[in-house]
Design an enzyme around this catalytic site. Sequence first.
Site, PDB file in Angstrom:
ATOM      1  N   SER A  73       0.805  -1.220   0.000  1.00 31.63           N
ATOM      2  CA  SER A  73       0.000   0.000   0.000  1.00 31.63           C
ATOM      3  C   SER A  73       0.838   1.271   0.000  1.00 31.63           C
ATOM      4  CB  SER A  73      -0.940   0.017   1.221  1.00 31.63           C
ATOM      5  OG  SER A  73      -0.197  -0.117   2.428  1.00 31.63           O
ATOM      6  N   ASP A  98      -4.990   6.884   9.870  1.00 33.50           N
ATOM      7  CA  ASP A  98      -4.604   5.599  10.461  1.00 33.50           C
ATOM      8  C   ASP A  98      -3.222   5.650  11.108  1.00 33.50           C
ATOM      9  OD1 ASP A  98      -2.807   5.532   8.337  1.00 33.50           O
ATOM     10  OD2 ASP A  98      -3.871   3.968   7.237  1.00 33.50           O
ATOM     11  N   HIS A 156      -0.087   5.232   6.990  1.00 28.62           N
ATOM     12  CA  HIS A 156       0.128   5.515   5.569  1.00 28.62           C
ATOM     13  C   HIS A 156       0.356   7.009   5.337  1.00 28.62           C
ATOM     14  CE1 HIS A 156      -2.069   1.652   5.455  1.00 28.62           C
ATOM     15  NE2 HIS A 156      -1.299   1.417   4.418  1.00 28.62           N
TER      16      HIS A 156
END
Length: 209
Positions: A32, A181, A184
């Site tokens: 990701s 979060d 990221h």
Amino acid sequence: MALLISALFMSQVVPASPAVARPLVVLAYGDSLTAGYQLPPGQGFAPQLEKALKAKGRDVTVVGAGVSGDTSTQGRARVNWVLAGMKQKPDLVVLELGANDMLRGQSPKTAKTNLDAMVKAFKAKGARVLVAGMRANPTLGKPYVTEFEGMFAGVAKANGAALYPFFLDGVAAQPGLQLDDGMHPNAKGVVVMVKRILPAVEKELAQIK
């Protein structure tokens, strides 16, 4: 007669066409963090790296091959499929995998074996490889952290590949550079990541004939 034949032969010789320069291809291969998780189009790592390299005068195409959630095992499983689907084989691969192995508490030994296999696969296709390292959560314990963080340098050294020690350098734990979060990068964070890794990428590109 010999002169006549020579003249006729020379008149039919077509001069060789000069080599046409092509853009170098950089493959951003990972999870990701290279996939641009929750970011608008054009703001992820691959497009931002391409933009930064072109601003430096580099004729490059950066191909994003990040899959959110991928562990090193999953990344290894799709290497051949990704390479087979590319119109042009990569000249340089930025290999960023292992973070999800760590988050799941999986064995660094397995991750190291997978990373080693991927580096070998990319090098077998003639690509240079820049191994992007990651740091481990301290709560996993010192032995795990030491083994996990050390595997990136070990794989790079064993395969004659370059090492970028920490992919999230300048972004991890920095307010305003991460998504909600806390893991990221947001768009601003990606800009910082690209700025930090750019010299290492340029150094590798400069080695390509």
